[in-house]
Design a protein around this motif. Sequence first.
Motif, mmCIF file in Angstrom:
data_model
loop_
_atom_site.group_PDB
_atom_site.id
_atom_site.type_symbol
_atom_site.label_atom_id
_atom_site.label_comp_id
_atom_site.label_asym_id
_atom_site.label_seq_id
_atom_site.Cartn_x
_atom_site.Cartn_y
_atom_site.Cartn_z
ATOM 1 N N MET A 210 10.396 -37.270 39.683
ATOM 2 C CA MET A 210 9.986 -37.260 38.271
ATOM 3 C C MET A 210 9.560 -35.852 37.864
ATOM 4 O O MET A 210 9.890 -35.375 36.780
ATOM 5 C CB MET A 210 8.810 -38.218 38.052
ATOM 6 N N GLN A 211 8.820 -35.181 38.775
ATOM 7 C CA GLN A 211 8.324 -33.845 38.431
ATOM 8 C C GLN A 211 9.472 -32.845 38.250
ATOM 9 O O GLN A 211 9.459 -32.047 37.314
ATOM 10 C CB GLN A 211 7.354 -33.347 39.509
ATOM 11 N N GLU A 212 10.465 -32.932 39.117
ATOM 12 C CA GLU A 212 11.626 -32.030 38.981
ATOM 13 C C GLU A 212 12.324 -32.265 37.647
ATOM 14 O O GLU A 212 12.747 -31.325 36.978
ATOM 15 C CB GLU A 212 12.617 -32.289 40.114
ATOM 16 N N ARG A 213 12.414 -33.530 37.280
ATOM 17 C CA ARG A 213 13.076 -33.877 36.011
ATOM 18 C C ARG A 213 12.265 -33.298 34.834
ATOM 19 O O ARG A 213 12.836 -32.714 33.911
ATOM 20 C CB ARG A 213 13.180 -35.408 35.917
ATOM 21 N N ILE A 214 10.935 -33.437 34.908
ATOM 22 C CA ILE A 214 10.073 -32.914 33.832
ATOM 23 C C ILE A 214 10.216 -31.397 33.737
ATOM 24 O O ILE A 214 10.363 -30.838 32.644
ATOM 25 C CB ILE A 214 8.596 -33.323 34.072
ATOM 26 N N GLN A 215 10.197 -30.712 34.880
ATOM 27 C CA GLN A 215 10.290 -29.241 34.868
ATOM 28 C C GLN A 215 11.596 -28.791 34.215
ATOM 29 O O GLN A 215 11.616 -27.835 33.455
ATOM 30 C CB GLN A 215 10.198 -28.654 36.289
ATOM 31 N N LYS A 216 12.665 -29.489 34.526
ATOM 32 C CA LYS A 216 13.965 -29.142 33.955
ATOM 33 C C LYS A 216 13.960 -29.328 32.428
ATOM 34 O O LYS A 216 14.490 -28.500 31.691
ATOM 35 C CB LYS A 216 15.044 -30.043 34.577
ATOM 36 N N ILE A 217 13.323 -30.396 31.991
ATOM 37 C CA ILE A 217 13.229 -30.674 30.549
ATOM 38 C C ILE A 217 12.434 -29.561 29.866
ATOM 39 O O ILE A 217 12.786 -29.077 28.797
ATOM 40 C CB ILE A 217 12.587 -32.065 30.317
ATOM 41 N N LEU A 218 11.343 -29.130 30.540
ATOM 42 C CA LEU A 218 10.476 -28.119 29.934
ATOM 43 C C LEU A 218 11.154 -26.750 29.825
ATOM 44 O O LEU A 218 10.676 -25.867 29.121
ATOM 45 C CB LEU A 218 9.161 -27.992 30.730
ATOM 46 N N GLU A 219 12.270 -26.580 30.524
ATOM 47 C CA GLU A 219 13.017 -25.304 30.428
ATOM 48 C C GLU A 219 13.950 -25.295 29.222
ATOM 49 O O GLU A 219 14.549 -24.283 28.906
ATOM 50 C CB GLU A 219 13.865 -25.101 31.698
ATOM 51 N N ASN A 220 14.101 -26.444 28.565
ATOM 52 C CA ASN A 220 15.039 -26.559 27.448
ATOM 53 C C ASN A 220 14.261 -26.589 26.116
ATOM 54 O O ASN A 220 13.598 -27.581 25.793
ATOM 55 C CB ASN A 220 15.852 -27.859 27.655
ATOM 56 N N THR A 221 14.342 -25.486 25.362
ATOM 57 C CA THR A 221 13.535 -25.341 24.138
ATOM 58 C C THR A 221 13.790 -26.473 23.138
ATOM 59 O O THR A 221 12.845 -26.994 22.536
ATOM 60 C CB THR A 221 13.865 -23.996 23.454
#
Length: 290
Positions: free
Chosen positions: A8-19
């Motif tokens: 879940m955390q990896e998925r969240i981090q990836k989302i947070l990289e997308n403005t």
Amino acid sequence: MKIFCEIMQERIQKILENTKLVNAVHEDFTHTFRQLGLSNFHAKKLSRNVLWLLGENKPLKHVETKILGMLERTRVRQKNGKTLTLPQILQEKLSNRADLIFSQIAPHLKGVSGKVLDFGCGDGQVTHLISEKLGLDVEGIDVKHYPASHVNVPIRLFDGKRVYAKPGTFSAAVITNVLHHEKENELILKELKRLKIKKLVIIETVPVGKTPKEILLDRERTFMNDHLYNRLFHSADIPVPGTYETAKGWVSRFKKIGYKVSHSQDLGFDQPTIRDSHHLLVFELMKKAK
Ligand SMILES: C[S@@+](CC[C@H](N)C(=O)[O-])C[C@H]1O[C@@H](n2cnc3c(N)ncnc32)[C@H](O)[C@@H]1O
């Protein structure tokens, strides 16, 4: 093997990289906090802080606990003069959620005779309404056992693999907001196929969009709202694998196990507190599959 928190955390981090996604999620979280009674200014600020904390390089559980603390310290005065925390206000709004879900599924349970299964019944509030308001013989199963105190219908703990019953035991099943909570939801479909339930009434959280790219983005936006709702507002440790499917995708997967769709309805953002799109699907067991 990675545990689900790491995934879940990896998925969240990836989302947070997308403005684009961060902006959409910020808007959604702001909407949720406003619905719980915060001013636009405070809702925006809280939404920014939640997203900032989610980006912290610490284990997800630690970050989630910190965010829950922040939500619990945020209080809103109610009309009756009482002051409640944001998780308390959300909890109060949840009973309206069960009423709403019941009103959406009830028309499709008319004419059903025989036993009804509430698959993934959660706290059993919807199961209770099916029994009380429709007089149906209903029971709930769930991989977690947490019935609400007023629920007086049978609720059984399920091992996630095999339901205790023989094929033909249930005339209908209700499956509301469950399939995307199961990492391997094909197992649920397999079990439904074995049980040969004549009618399935399903509400699912679905990603929407005009193109595959839009759908992919909406899937991740949906995941963040799901995570907020199921994990940040309490410490119940509910897995959020976010195994969403479009409404069309479900229709084709259920067809493979012998069900044809008899009703398909876009419910949109029907729940006022969380901006996730829902879809109602009713399936009938095809004759050749019986
Ligand atoms: C968001 S809750 C929905 C509860 C209820 N159906 C409702 O609409 O209020 C999702 C529920 O699905 C349950 N769940 C997840 N995987 C499941 C599985 N394989 N079998 C049964 N229940 C499952 C979870 O434990 C959780 O209670």
